[in-house]
Design an enzyme around this catalytic site. Structure first.
Site, PDB file in Angstrom:
ATOM      1  N   ASP A  83       0.829  -1.228   0.000  1.00  6.98           N
ATOM      2  CA  ASP A  83       0.000   0.000   0.000  1.00  6.98           C
ATOM      3  C   ASP A  83       0.858   1.271   0.000  1.00  6.98           C
ATOM      4  O   ASP A  83       1.590   1.529   0.968  1.00  6.98           O
ATOM      5  CB  ASP A  83      -0.902   0.058   1.243  1.00  6.98           C
ATOM      6  CG  ASP A  83      -1.832  -1.135   1.391  1.00  6.98           C
ATOM      7  OD1 ASP A  83      -1.529  -2.208   0.821  1.00  6.98           O
ATOM      8  OD2 ASP A  83      -2.850  -1.003   2.087  1.00  6.98           O
TER       9      ASP A  83
ATOM     10  N   ASN B 203     -10.561  -0.997   1.336  1.00  6.81           N
ATOM     11  CA  ASN B 203     -11.566  -0.210   2.058  1.00  6.81           C
ATOM     12  C   ASN B 203     -11.428   1.302   1.954  1.00  6.81           C
ATOM     13  O   ASN B 203     -12.418   2.025   1.917  1.00  6.81           O
ATOM     14  CB  ASN B 203     -11.559  -0.620   3.537  1.00  6.81           C
ATOM     15  CG  ASN B 203     -10.186  -0.462   4.179  1.00  6.81           C
ATOM     16  OD1 ASN B 203      -9.246  -1.165   3.787  1.00  6.81           O
ATOM     17  ND2 ASN B 203     -10.056   0.434   5.120  1.00  6.81           N
ATOM     18  N   HIS B 204     -10.169   1.829   1.897  1.00  2.30           N
ATOM     19  CA  HIS B 204      -9.985   3.288   1.935  1.00  2.30           C
ATOM     20  C   HIS B 204     -10.500   4.010   0.690  1.00  2.30           C
ATOM     21  O   HIS B 204     -10.607   5.251   0.709  1.00  2.30           O
ATOM     22  CB  HIS B 204      -8.522   3.652   2.187  1.00  2.30           C
ATOM     23  CG  HIS B 204      -8.220   3.788   3.642  1.00  2.30           C
ATOM     24  ND1 HIS B 204      -8.785   4.772   4.419  1.00  2.30           N
ATOM     25  CD2 HIS B 204      -7.444   3.051   4.467  1.00  2.30           C
ATOM     26  CE1 HIS B 204      -8.364   4.636   5.665  1.00  2.30           C
ATOM     27  NE2 HIS B 204      -7.555   3.592   5.724  1.00  2.30           N
TER      28      HIS B 204
ATOM     29  N   HIS C 193      -7.079  -8.268   0.748  1.00  7.02           N
ATOM     30  CA  HIS C 193      -6.970  -7.059   1.562  1.00  7.02           C
ATOM     31  C   HIS C 193      -7.701  -7.300   2.879  1.00  7.02           C
ATOM     32  O   HIS C 193      -8.931  -7.217   2.940  1.00  7.02           O
ATOM     33  CB  HIS C 193      -7.585  -5.899   0.772  1.00  7.02           C
ATOM     34  CG  HIS C 193      -7.227  -4.560   1.315  1.00  7.02           C
ATOM     35  ND1 HIS C 193      -5.992  -3.996   1.135  1.00  7.02           N
ATOM     36  CD2 HIS C 193      -7.933  -3.673   2.043  1.00  7.02           C
ATOM     37  CE1 HIS C 193      -5.960  -2.814   1.721  1.00  7.02           C
ATOM     38  NE2 HIS C 193      -7.124  -2.595   2.288  1.00  7.02           N
TER      39      HIS C 193
HETATM   40 FE   LIG Z   1      -3.754   0.489   3.228  1.00  4.57          FE
HETATM   41 FE   LIG Z   2      -7.072  -1.114   3.778  1.00  7.02          FE
END
Ligand SMILES: [Fe+2]
Ligand SMILES: [Fe+2]
Length: 263
Positions: free
Chosen positions: A8, A67-68, A153
């Site tokens: 990430d 998710n972000h 994830h």
């Molecule tokens: Fe992340």
């Molecule tokens: Fe995440």
């Protein structure tokens, strides 16, 4: 096929390191395919069209997420019009984007799939069971290409390890993302699946998973007015390098790496 999968990327510090590192690093190491999780590329929270275009320019071929991405929900219709940007396959079907992409690189045919865990994960975006969704789709995916790479994830180690056993021998690689902390358990299973519980993060390591330490500690002390701020010092790139047989899709090597900005 030689794959580089990067953890990430968190905001500008991570993006800047990639801009300096990836073009030469990709050439020197003869990677056929570079994948990255981009869910935190926009200031640590979400992803934008502009960010995707930058990652592509640096040499990233496929961008996975998590998710972000709902932190910049308004960007998503444009983000997912771009080729080879994917989101977890098990999000509710009305969510923009798609959960896999098929790429051909230097005679290697490969599907990259994105899934999200449900243990200790936020309630939004609405997420169906990753186990049931991949069970329903794995036959179709396996018909598309011999090489299958999965970004799972997820927060919980146990959920990722359970997925490893569930898909053992059915996919070429399972790479965990989301925790931003690289685990030391990379392995090739007897059935030829490369695995790591979490590949880690590209961003500031003088931080709590990419954010400045002070405000996060204040939050833990109960001061909810504190806002998270992006950390900038000691920038590093976490990744795994994986080699896979083009014909049978079996992985035969995996190596975790971490590169600091000043090396
Ligand atoms: Fe992340
Ligand atoms: Fe995440």
């Amino acid at each position: 096929m030689k794959l580089l999968f990067i953890g990430d990327v968190v905001g500008k510090p991570g993006m800047r390191l990639l801009s300096l590192l990836i073009p030469q690093f990709k050439k020197n190491n003869k990677y056929d395919l570079v994948c990255i999780n981009g869910e935190n590329s926009a200031g640590g929270f979400g992803i934008t069209k502009n960010g995707v275009l930058k990652l592509k320019k640096y040499g990233c071929d496929v961008i996975t997420t998590g998710n972000h991405i709902i932190d910049r929900k308004e960007e998503l219709p444009e983000v997912f019009k771009l080729p080879d940007v994917i989101r977890p396959l098990n999000y509710e079907s009305s969510f923009p984007g798609r959960g896999w992409t098929l790429v051909e690189k230097n005679s290697a045919r490969c599907v990259i799939v994105n899934l999200q865990g449900t243990v200790f994960m936020p309630e939004e975006p609405k997420t169906n069971s990753p186990f049931i969704v991949i069970k329903e789709n794995i036959k179709i995916i396996r018909k598309m290409a011999p090489i299958i790479i999965l970004d799972f994830h997820a927060e919980a180690t146990a959920e990722k390890i359970a997925m490893r056993y569930f898909l053992d021998g059915k996919i070429s690689a399972l790479i965990g993302t989301h925790t931003h902390v690289q685990t030391k358990d990379e392995t090739i299973t007897a059935k030829g699946t490369a695995y790591i519980t979490d590949v880690g993060m590209t961003g500031s390591f003088d931080s709590v998973i990419g954010m400045q330490k002070g405000p996060i500690i204040e939050r833990f002390l109960g001061n909810n007015d504190e806002r998270f701020k992006l950390a900038k010092k000691d920038v590093r790139m976490d990744a795994v390098e994986i080699e896979i047989d083009n014909k049978n899709g079996k992985a035969y090597s995996i190596r975790s790496i971490q590169i600091a900005e000043n090396t």
